[in-house]
Design an enzyme around this catalytic site. Structure first.
Site, PDB file in Angstrom:
ATOM      1  N   LYS A 144       0.324  -1.356   0.057  1.00  0.00           N
ATOM      2  CA  LYS A 144      -0.153  -0.357  -0.544  1.00  0.00           C
ATOM      3  C   LYS A 144       1.038   0.747  -0.216  1.00  0.00           C
ATOM      4  CE  LYS A 144      -2.232  -1.793   3.856  1.00  0.00           C
ATOM      5  NZ  LYS A 144      -3.419  -1.738   4.301  1.00  0.00           N
ATOM      6  N   LYS A 196      -9.027  -7.628  -1.604  1.00  0.00           N
ATOM      7  CA  LYS A 196      -8.352  -8.246  -2.304  1.00  0.00           C
ATOM      8  C   LYS A 196      -8.002  -9.233  -2.058  1.00  0.00           C
ATOM      9  CE  LYS A 196      -7.754  -3.817  -5.390  1.00  0.00           C
ATOM     10  NZ  LYS A 196      -6.784  -2.810  -5.095  1.00  0.00           N
TER      11      LYS A 196
END
Ligand code: 26Q
Length: 815
Positions: A544, A656
């Site tokens: 991220k 995800k």
């Protein structure tokens, strides 16, 4: 789509010879990728045109998704999957001697976004097309997208992302639909015969906006929607006179100044940048998009705008496109002669706003002088919107001057874009239940009290076509085999997997799939970074953007702690682990960059220490991006979602991971809360302070990190190693990080994100992970149940929620 193999092969060959004068045998070049992509696009054009005529003929209400970012990633693999021609294309290419995987890797990512917000826009477009909803995405065709990250000496170094070095075979330039956007100048008034004043700009800079269209192909349907991205140029070209006088730089200055607008994506994912160019970008694409909508509308309805709000709903992706609100007012009043009240009635029925951030300091605001200088007429309109709003507030709360001041759209020399959005839009939504709740009861409390009906939640989702069907074909086949088909467009089908939760044969199959995916990731990282990964080990992944609130530091401090235990006690034998990081830091975010350096320094130390004996490894994946994500999610065992509770609006990576069978190790933040609600607490590892606790400590200033350091010698030691030369020969290297945690720097309180407060709970949760992993069947069962229960997190569900509550669209079937 019907697909003729021979025809397709011929098309590829024709393109190769015609466009590149090459033969199909030379198969490892970008040219072959281009020829293949262009041939796929050939087959899409008919449905694309049919979709547009169907929407026109039906005069369909349409959602216009305005976003400064669309993080599309690669298109080829996704498009042939959505067209359901992947197997056929692979066969055709094989017969032509072309290796598909090589070709696929030739495509650069369309990295026109920073992270979550941009990728969400991309998932939404996929779902909208798949669900047959009339939708257009409007944004900017950045010449350079998200920078390319290289790690040099452990430091992040940024390089320009030259994604259009070769042409983009998916886009079609439509110069016939150019529009003009004006900047600067001064507002002039003409008194008209009908007694009204006509406002217009004099001496403004003219910029041409040229649209480029990319097809958005629905899965298993004929719907092909459009993503329309604007490019900026100067209508005046370069100055020939200056050129003749040999003033070459000045000759192209005007041209460059216009082209600068769509030159590059701002690589920071929290505002405000306060840069005039950023505001120019925002106004540029908003004005162009509105003019585009109005041009199509008036071609049918003329100057009668009474149907505009019935046919258009415009969703504002955060505050970045909020300048569209006063711009639509301007276009309706100045260009189409509506009165203020008529225009306001249209505007307030047309716009809806999504908020993606809780961090108050990230809320976008513009200095009046910059705003007024660039957009003098739009500024007048913002002033008038605010004047009327404040008058209303005064009548409602005559004595509450504080409230009037707090809520003013213009205050202390700044324009508050979120306030403008909330006041003008008919809907305001957050992106996960907790986030929307915090907006309603805390951050936007005044507003939720004033306009309670506007506030709602729309929990984010992700498209299973890209993030499962395309990224993880092994798991996709497994799911079809055991849960049945149909999950591609109805993710709730996955719940059929639950009945295999205790079936050892099925669970073993699942373990084998994960194992194979881990081997694939290992070979890719061997090839691209010469990194060695042991597929036997736990793949523990945090991918991220790099942000303090996302707490990559917490992860790395725990790794240091594990390292200390392993290197001192050879009998300490936790299951082997590979800690995988991928993250870009905003170019100007020094502390984030320093955390990247720390991760790489810790990696270098641990990976080369004989005493560790491979029990733990740390790997930093360079240049994390959509196409890398597609390789990493399928191989993950553990999903690190460890933000400070109350700070991550939603997260979508968490979804995800779940979809790909990784178990969540996380705080009760953002959509993690809904993820464990679905998965069951026993199938995730939840730890740490709750949002309410953090909020209370914030308010009372009651947090003292010394308390935690004093109680935990492991923590004290790990912290100390940041500044004692353990990880860098210069003890100063991580001094600032250390000080920010322990003392606080630059007037900030120490450890603003409660890393040290959550350290102990995190370590214990990590021990639980290790213990759970050694029970292979038990782990597989948790994995299976996570997959079975992630139906809620499809962006198809999210889109249906938006449609039902906000957009009110009808599905249009393309025959
Ligand atoms: C603003 C002003 C100037 C320059 C840049 C920006 C800017 C750019 C990008 C501000 C914010 C962003 C991106 C924010 C973002 O990605 N937010 C994430 O949105 C996801 C989708 O809703 C959520 O899942 C994440 O929790 C949220 O962090």
């Amino acid at each position: 789509m019907n697909f003729d193999k021979e025809q397709f092969k011929a098309a590829v060959q024709r393109r190769l010879t015609r466009d590149f004068s090459k033969d199909i045998g030379q198969n490892d070049t970008h040219d072959v990728y281009d020829a293949v992509a262009a041939s796929v696009l050939d087959g899409v054009i008919k449905n694309w045109m049919k979709t547009r005529s169907a929407y026109d003929a039906r005069r369909a209400r349409t959602i216009y998704y305005l976003s400064a970012e669309f993080l599309m990633g690669r298109a080829l693999g996704n498009n042939i999957i959505n067209l359901c021609i992947k197997d056929a294309v692979l066969e055709a290419l094989k017969e032509a001697g072309i290796d598909y995987n090589t070709i696929e890797e030739q495509e650069p990512d369309a990295g026109l976004g920073n992270g979550g917000l941009g990728r969400l826009a991309a998932c939404f477009l996929d779902s909208l097309a798949t669900l047959n909803y009339p939708a257009v995405g409007y944004g900017i065709r950045y010449r350079y997208g998200m920078f390319e990250q290289r790690i040099e000496n452990g430091f992040q170094v940024e390089y320009p992302d030259n994604w259009l070095k070769y042409r983009d075979p998916w886009e079609i330039r439509r110069s016939d639909a150019d529009v003009e956007v004006l900047f600067g100048g001064n507002v002039a008034v003409r008194h008209e015969a009908d007694g009204r004043d006509h406002f217009f700009l004099e001496n403004a800079e003219r910029v041409t906006a040229t649209p480029y269209d990319t097809p958005i192909i629905g899965y298993g349907t004929d719907t092909v929607n459009t993503l329309r991205l604007w490019e900026a140029s100067s209508p005046d070209g370069f100055d020939l006179q200056l050129f003749n006088e040999m003033h070459y730089t000045r000759a192209v200055a005007r041209q460059n100044s216009a082209e600068d607008i769509s030159r590059v994506l701002y690589p920071n994912d929290s505002g405000p940048s306060g840069k005039a160019l950023r505001l120019k970008q925002q106004y540029f694409f908003c004005s162009a998009s509105l003019q585009d909508m109005i041009r199509s509308y008036t071609s049918v309805y003329g100057e009668d705008f009474s149907k505009f709000a019935d046919l258009h709903v415009i969703q504002l992706n955060d505050t970045h496109p909020v300048v569209a609100v006063p711009e639509l007012m301007r276009l309706l009043m100045d260009e189409h002669r509506l009165e203020w009240d008529e225009a306001w009635a249209v505007v307030t029925k047309t716009f809806a706003y999504t908020n993606h951030t809780i961090l108050a300091e990230a809320l976008e605001k513009w200095p009046i002088d910059i705003f007024q200088g660039l957009l003098p007429r739009v500024y007048q309109i913002v002033e008038e919107i605010n004047r009327r709003f404040i008058a209303d507030l005064r009548s409602r709360f005559p004595d509450d001057y504080d409230k009037q001041n707090r809520m003013s759209i213009i205050r202390s020399g700044m324009i508050y874009m979120a306030w403008l959005a909330i006041h003008s839009c008919f809907s305001v939504n957050g992106v996960a239940a907790l986030h929307s709740e915090i907006l309603r009861t805390k951050e936007l409390k005044d507003w939720a009290e004033l306009y309670p009906a506007k506030f709602n939640n729309k929990t984010n989702g992700v498209t299973q076509r890209r993030w499962l069907l395309s990224a993880n074909p092994r798991l996709a086949s497994f799911i079809t085999k055991y849960a049945g088909s149909g999950w591609e467009t109805d993710l709730s089908v996955l719940k059929n997997l639950e009945k295999y939760a205790d079936d050892d044969a099925v669970l073993n199959e699942l373990l084998e799939i994960k194992r194979a995916n881990k081997e694939d990731l290992a070979s890719w990282l061997k090839e691209t970074q010469n990194e060695f990964l042991d597929p036997e080990s736990i793949f523990d992944v945090q991918i991220k953007r790099l942000h303090e609130y996302k707490r990559q530091l917490l992860n790395i401090l725990h790794i240091i702690y594990l390292y200390n235990r392993i290197s001192e006690d050879e009998n300490f034998a936790p299951p082997a682990r590979t800690f995988i990081f991928g993250a870009k830091a905003a170019s100007g975010y020094r502390r984030a960059k320093s955390i990247i350096k720390l991760i790489n320094s810790v990696a270098a130390k641990i990976n080369n220490d004989k005493r560790v004996g491979g029990k733990i490894r740390v790997v930093f994946v360079e240049n994390y991006r959509v196409s890398a994500a597609e390789k990493i999610f399928p191989a993950a065992d553990v999903s690190e979602q460890i933000s400070t509770a109350g700070k991550e609006a939603s997260g979508t990576g968490n979804m995800k991971f779940m979809l790909n069978g990784a178990l969540t190790l996380g705080t009760l933040d953002g959509a993690n809360i809904e993820i464990v609600e679905e998965a069951g607490e026993e199938n995730a590892f939840i730890f740490g302070l709750r949002a309410e606790e953090i909020h209370a400590m914030d308010k009372e200033h009651s947090y003292n990190p010394q308390h935690y350091i004093g109680q935990n010698p492991h923590l004290a030691r790990a912290l100390n190693q940041l500044v004692d030369g353990t990880f860098d020969s210069s003890p100063q290297m991580f001094r600032e990080l250390y000080d920010s945690l322990v003392y606080g720097v630059e007037g900030q309180r120490p450890d603003v994100y409660y890393v040290l407060a959550d350290f102990d709970a995190y370590c214990r949760a990590q021990e639980e992970v290790a213990a759970a992993y050694t029970d292979r069947q038990g782990w597989a069962k948790k994995t299976l149940l996570n997959i079975a229960r992630c139906g809620k997190f499809s962006s198809d569900r999210t889109i249906e929620d938006y449609v039902r509550d906000i957009w009110k669209l009808e599905k249009i079937k393309i025959d």
